[in-house]
Scaffold this motif. Structure first.
Motif, PDB file in Angstrom:
ATOM      1  N   ALA A  13       0.875  -1.206   0.031  1.00 21.81           N
ATOM      2  CA  ALA A  13       0.060   0.017   0.063  1.00 21.81           C
ATOM      3  C   ALA A  13       0.920   1.394  -0.163  1.00 21.81           C
ATOM      4  N   GLU A  14       1.975   1.347   0.750  1.00 21.80           N
ATOM      5  CA  GLU A  14       3.014   2.479   0.638  1.00 21.80           C
ATOM      6  C   GLU A  14       3.275   3.086  -0.510  1.00 21.80           C
ATOM      7  N   LYS A  15       3.547   1.859  -1.524  1.00 19.26           N
ATOM      8  CA  LYS A  15       4.095   2.163  -2.940  1.00 19.26           C
ATOM      9  C   LYS A  15       3.096   2.516  -3.886  1.00 19.26           C
ATOM     10  N   THR A  16       1.779   2.397  -3.567  1.00 18.30           N
ATOM     11  CA  THR A  16       0.872   2.505  -4.433  1.00 18.30           C
ATOM     12  C   THR A  16       0.401   3.967  -4.550  1.00 18.30           C
ATOM     13  N   PRO A  17       0.432   4.521  -5.760  1.00 14.23           N
ATOM     14  CA  PRO A  17       0.205   6.171  -5.949  1.00 14.23           C
ATOM     15  C   PRO A  17      -1.237   6.402  -5.597  1.00 14.23           C
ATOM     16  N   GLU A  18      -2.245   5.321  -5.620  1.00 18.12           N
ATOM     17  CA  GLU A  18      -3.650   5.984  -5.482  1.00 18.12           C
ATOM     18  C   GLU A  18      -3.633   5.937  -3.773  1.00 18.12           C
ATOM     19  N   ARG A  19      -3.592   7.215  -3.424  1.00 19.81           N
ATOM     20  CA  ARG A  19      -3.541   7.029  -1.794  1.00 19.81           C
ATOM     21  C   ARG A  19      -4.844   6.860  -0.841  1.00 19.81           C
ATOM     22  N   THR A  20      -5.889   7.110  -1.712  1.00 21.89           N
ATOM     23  CA  THR A  20      -7.094   6.868  -0.575  1.00 21.89           C
ATOM     24  C   THR A  20      -7.357   5.332  -0.376  1.00 21.89           C
ATOM     25  N   GLN A  21      -7.511   4.610  -1.376  1.00 23.49           N
ATOM     26  CA  GLN A  21      -7.408   3.140  -1.064  1.00 23.49           C
ATOM     27  C   GLN A  21      -6.352   2.472  -0.420  1.00 23.49           C
ATOM     28  N   ALA A  22      -5.245   3.153  -0.588  1.00 20.67           N
ATOM     29  CA  ALA A  22      -4.121   2.774  -0.012  1.00 20.67           C
ATOM     30  C   ALA A  22      -4.113   2.872   1.223  1.00 20.67           C
ATOM     31  N   ARG A  23      -4.606   4.194   1.559  1.00 22.49           N
ATOM     32  CA  ARG A  23      -4.879   4.518   3.226  1.00 22.49           C
ATOM     33  C   ARG A  23      -5.488   3.555   3.785  1.00 22.49           C
ATOM     34  N   ALA A  24      -6.666   2.991   3.284  1.00 30.87           N
ATOM     35  CA  ALA A  24      -7.482   2.233   3.678  1.00 30.87           C
ATOM     36  C   ALA A  24      -6.996   0.986   4.361  1.00 30.87           C
ATOM     37  N   VAL A  25      -6.052   0.662   3.456  1.00 36.78           N
ATOM     38  CA  VAL A  25      -5.188  -0.638   3.813  1.00 36.78           C
ATOM     39  C   VAL A  25      -4.382  -0.367   5.205  1.00 36.78           C
ATOM     40  N   LEU A  26      -3.879   0.788   5.370  1.00 36.07           N
ATOM     41  CA  LEU A  26      -3.371   1.071   6.662  1.00 36.07           C
ATOM     42  C   LEU A  26      -4.337   1.325   7.797  1.00 36.07           C
ATOM     43  N   GLU A  27      -5.276   1.867   7.671  1.00 34.97           N
ATOM     44  CA  GLU A  27      -6.321   2.082   8.416  1.00 34.97           C
ATOM     45  C   GLU A  27      -6.957   0.665   9.069  1.00 34.97           C
ATOM     46  N   ALA A  28      -7.064  -0.280   8.312  1.00 32.08           N
ATOM     47  CA  ALA A  28      -7.473  -1.654   8.653  1.00 32.08           C
ATOM     48  C   ALA A  28      -6.497  -2.189   9.639  1.00 32.08           C
ATOM     49  N   ALA A  29      -5.223  -1.974   9.094  1.00 27.84           N
ATOM     50  CA  ALA A  29      -3.876  -2.501   9.941  1.00 27.84           C
ATOM     51  C   ALA A  29      -3.791  -1.977  11.453  1.00 27.84           C
ATOM     52  N   TYR A  30      -4.206  -0.587  11.234  1.00 29.80           N
ATOM     53  CA  TYR A  30      -4.252   0.242  12.580  1.00 29.80           C
ATOM     54  C   TYR A  30      -5.310  -0.449  13.515  1.00 29.80           C
ATOM     55  N   ARG A  31      -6.365  -0.867  12.976  1.00 30.45           N
ATOM     56  CA  ARG A  31      -7.360  -1.579  13.858  1.00 30.45           C
ATOM     57  C   ARG A  31      -7.149  -3.068  14.409  1.00 30.45           C
ATOM     58  N   HIS A  32      -6.046  -3.520  13.761  1.00 29.02           N
ATOM     59  CA  HIS A  32      -5.653  -4.737  14.044  1.00 29.02           C
ATOM     60  C   HIS A  32      -5.391  -5.368  15.532  1.00 29.02           C
ATOM     61  N   PRO A  33      -5.784  -6.103  16.148  1.00 29.92           N
ATOM     62  CA  PRO A  33      -5.595  -6.728  17.439  1.00 29.92           C
ATOM     63  C   PRO A  33      -4.092  -6.773  17.716  1.00 29.92           C
ATOM     64  N   SER A  34      -3.324  -6.913  17.001  1.00 34.46           N
ATOM     65  CA  SER A  34      -1.615  -6.891  17.406  1.00 34.46           C
ATOM     66  C   SER A  34      -1.360  -5.653  17.653  1.00 34.46           C
ATOM     67  N   THR A  35      -1.019  -5.269  18.851  1.00 32.64           N
ATOM     68  CA  THR A  35      -0.342  -3.976  18.977  1.00 32.64           C
ATOM     69  C   THR A  35       0.947  -3.739  18.171  1.00 32.64           C
ATOM     70  N   LEU A  36       1.712  -4.541  17.813  1.00 29.66           N
ATOM     71  CA  LEU A  36       2.868  -4.408  16.847  1.00 29.66           C
ATOM     72  C   LEU A  36       2.214  -3.961  15.578  1.00 29.66           C
ATOM     73  N   VAL A  37       1.366  -4.586  14.863  1.00 30.78           N
ATOM     74  CA  VAL A  37       0.584  -4.318  13.701  1.00 30.78           C
ATOM     75  C   VAL A  37       0.034  -2.817  13.916  1.00 30.78           C
ATOM     76  N   SER A  38      -0.560  -2.611  14.684  1.00 31.67           N
ATOM     77  CA  SER A  38      -1.342  -1.325  15.056  1.00 31.67           C
ATOM     78  C   SER A  38      -0.178  -0.102  15.076  1.00 31.67           C
ATOM     79  N   ARG A  39       0.801  -0.604  15.556  1.00 34.66           N
ATOM     80  CA  ARG A  39       1.699   0.514  15.824  1.00 34.66           C
ATOM     81  C   ARG A  39       2.647   0.713  14.455  1.00 34.66           C
ATOM     82  N   LEU A  40       2.747  -0.222  13.812  1.00 33.33           N
ATOM     83  CA  LEU A  40       3.458  -0.141  12.528  1.00 33.33           C
ATOM     84  C   LEU A  40       2.705   0.442  11.612  1.00 33.33           C
ATOM     85  N   ALA A  41       1.325   0.375  11.688  1.00 33.71           N
ATOM     86  CA  ALA A  41       0.432   1.069  10.777  1.00 33.71           C
ATOM     87  C   ALA A  41       0.172   2.544  11.021  1.00 33.71           C
TER      88      ALA A  41
END
Length: 696
Positions: free
Chosen positions: A486-514
């Motif tokens: 997602a970070e490398k994809t020029p289409e930023r809106t949908q790419a950001r949606a991937v990161l926001e989903a990762a931010y909601r991840h139950p893993s603290t590690l994944v959420s912090r990376l997102a």
């Protein structure tokens, strides 16, 4: 999760402890960590009452409390400021390290004060901490330290300015270099320029590339070679004969990155001239150049030398030589040697010889390929899977389908990694889509990375769904891979949606990376995405015990099939990392494990019982980045992103300054370096035994 040490390009895996998640998440950087679950992933951490004012008179008093904050990644102003107020300089220096490791932007002001501390020990620690904190606002304060009379502080400040990669950093360094009072000060400023792949950085380094002082010259060439510019080509070519072997080797690597056909003959000459690091590096670089220039031949005059090296007892010479022989398979003697090694050779040499035959003969190697596919050895099947794109697609497709259903994870992963181009992914899209439902998280992550090679925004919805489905996974492989794409994809809106989903991840590690990516790459408001703390399960007594253990001196004896080497563990610099290693070694975790990765002239990597590069102990530990340099024989934690370390560790076979401050150093080989350099990928560790200095 596949963990590595950052390095070169795919054709030259010999230069990097590999994939730091194949596609490294750009906004994440490289580091080590413990993925702890929380019940309310989207909630901000509960407010904590700061500790009451207190005095830390000794570092022994401060260590457990600061260690606990680092482990939780918790910013407790009361504890941190109390340590900063200590009259004991080592306590203030330890506080500086904690401010950098915790990684909270609120540390900027506190570190700025410590950068002006009267103690040189504190200023040096604060400069390093500023570099790992990653806040560009500290660059101007660091610039003042370039005039410090203490060369160690100048070196640390220059490193930090480079690590921050802030706007104006090249100008700061370029202005300071001519006025440096000594080679000890000028060399680190020059070396710090490697972070900037720009013409101004190259221009600043170029005048010193022929400096009579070896330290200055090597630093300038390092800056020119790490991320080389076209304008540096003549200088880098001339430096292939530099008297410093490490510098000559680095310049050879740089020519491989540039990939100019004019470098074929100079690199072939470097192979003829050296059995050491320059020759090893030149072989990897030459393979990179030839792959980028498929119409350019490898001079046939190189065949006798490469044939001799291919049979050498030193695997660091034999393996890259076998790889280069793929461009000479028309030579009868070369063909015979490769066929013999591919049929009867030891594991790694056998695999590379088979891959060279596949690449050089294409359909002509089918009988050997089919024999390997039917082999009971998963690593041989994986070698075929990785190289199937060298066959005609009509021949490769059915074999790829068969191997994609292989019972061994490493084979299924290599099928996907072998789809190196967008066209290859498109032709195998049904296979890739099916792999997104694989039972193994590492395979699913490899499928996501394959989709990333298509650079198609339409696939971002698939990535978001994959992240959400991974909420029940124990391993963070899938969301880390998705974030990297997602970070490398020029289409930023949908790419950001991937990161926001990762931010909601139950893993603290994944959420912090997102969160880190959302802020640094997508420029999101930090206040919108509160940072979650880790729940460590350790009480104060546990941290006191780890701190006490860190004051002891432990050595690990690593016995392999080819001999033993001893590692002095750096508990005082990385206490929690050493504690994890000691705990694993005491339960014989490493005994019988294969050395799953050897990159000639770079690293030997171990610690994965699965042998795939994906495995670990079922937990992650936090990075304990420290100022110990990566010289020859340095032991560090392999990573797939910040705070993702576990059981995989590596030993450097040569100095690797680009790893400094990016991977946790937790040991140093003190005996048996010849064994480290002689092991081959696939060898086993027989056992790891521990000894405490002064113990019976």
């Amino acid at each position: 999760m596949i963990r590595l040490v950052a390095g070169w390009q795919r054709v030259a895996r010999w230069w990097s402890p590999r994939r730091l998640s194949g596609a490294l998440v750009v906004g994440m950087g490289l580091a080590a960590g413990c993925a702890t679950r929380t019940a309310a992933p989207s909630a901000a951490p509960a407010a904590r009452a700061s500790a009451p004012p207190r005095e830390f008179s000794l570092r022994e008093d401060a260590d457990p409390e600061l260690m606990a904050l680092e482990d939780r990644r918790a910013f407790d102003a009361g504890v941190l400021q109390a340590a900063m107020r200590s009259t004991n300089a080592p306590v203030r220096a330890r506080a500086a390290m904690a401010l950098g490791r915790i990684g909270d932007a609120r540390a900027v002001g506190l570190l700025a004060n410590l950068l002006e501390d009267p103690s040189s020990e504190v200023r040096e620690a604060a400069a390093f901490a500023a570099g790992i904190l990653g806040e560009p606002a500290l660059s101007s304060r660091l610039a003042r330290l370039l005039a410090d009379p203490d060369s160690r502080i100048v070196s640390r400040a220059a490193w930090a300015i480079g690590a921050l990669e802030s706007a104006g950093a090249v100008s700061i360094l370029a202005a300071a270099i001519p006025s440096a009072s000594s080679a000890e000060q000028r060399a680190p400023m020059l070396r710090a320029l490697w972070h900037f792949s720009t013409a101004p950085a190259a221009d600043a380094a170029l005048p010193y590339a022929t400096d009579p002082d070896a330290r200055v010259r090597s630093a300038a060439l390092y800056a020119l070679a790490r991320q080389p510019q076209e304008s540096s080509f003549p200088t880098l070519t001339a430096a292939l004969t530099d008297p410093d072997a490490a510098t000559a080797a680095l310049c050879a690597r740089a020519l491989g990155i540039l990939g100019k056909p004019e470098s074929i003959r100079p690199l072939a000459g470097a192979i003829d001239a050296s059995r050491g690091a320059p020759g090893i590096s030149a072989m990897g670089a030459l393979a990179a150049v030839l792959q980028k220039n498929p119409r350019e031949p490898l001079p046939t005059a190189s065949a006798p030398r490469l044939l001799a090296l291919a049979g050498d007892a030193d695997p660091n010479l034999a393996v890259p030589a076998l790889r280069l022989l793929r461009w000479l398979t028309a030579d009868r003697e070369v063909f015979r040697r490769l066929w013999s090694v591919a049929s009867t050779g030891r594991q790694r040499r056998r695999d590379v010889a088979l891959q060279s035959l596949m690449a050089g003969l294409s359909a002509g190697a089918e009988s050997l390929v089919d024999s390997a596919i039917d082999s009971p050895d998963a690593f041989l099947r994986a070698a075929v899977a990785e190289t199937l794109s060298s066959l005609p697609e009509a021949d490769a497709a059915p074999r790829r389908e068969k191997l994609a259903a292989d019972p061994d994870v490493i084979v299924r992963v290599k099928v996907l990694e072998g789809l190196e181009t967008a066209d290859a992914v498109r032709s195998s899209r049904p296979l890739v889509d099916a792999s997104l439902a694989d039972s193994d998280a590492g395979v699913r992550a490899a499928a996501i990375e394959a989709l990333g090679r298509l650079e198609d925004p339409a696939n971002l919805a698939i990535l978001t769904a994959a992240v959400e489905k991974s909420f029940g996974d124990r391993e963070p492989d899938v969301p880390i891979a998705a974030m990297g794409v997602a970070e490398k994809t020029p289409e930023r809106t949908q790419a950001r949606a991937v990161l926001e989903a990762a931010y909601r991840h139950p893993s603290t590690l994944v959420s912090r990376l997102a969160r880190r990516s959302l802020i640094k790459v997508f420029h999101a408001d930090a206040a919108t995405f509160p940072s979650r703390e880790y729940v460590t399960g350790k009480d104060p007594a546990a941290y006191r015990a780890i701190a006490q253990q860190a004051r002891e001196h432990w050595t690990a004896l690593v016995e392999t099939e080819r001999g033993a080497f001893a590692v002095r563990l750096a508990g005082d610099e990385a206490p929690m990392t050493v504690d994890s290693f000691l705990r694993l070694a005491r339960r014989s975790y490493f005994d019988g494990v294969r050395i799953h990765r050897v990159v000639p002239g770079f690293v030997v990597q171990d610690g994965d019982p699965s042998g795939t590069g994906n495995g670990g102990p079922g937990y992650e530990i936090r990075d304990e980045l420290n100022a110990l340099p990566y010289g020859m024989g340095t032991v560090g934690m392999a990573l797939a992103g910040p705070d993702t370390g576990g059981s995989q560790w590596f030993v450097t076979q040569a100095p690797q300054p680009h790893l400094d401050g990016r991977y946790t150093v937790f040991g140093q080989v003190v005996a048996g370096m010849d064994v480290v350099n002689g092991v081959e990928q696939g060898d086993r560790i027989l056992r790891v035994t521990l000894a405490r200095e002064g113990a019976p």
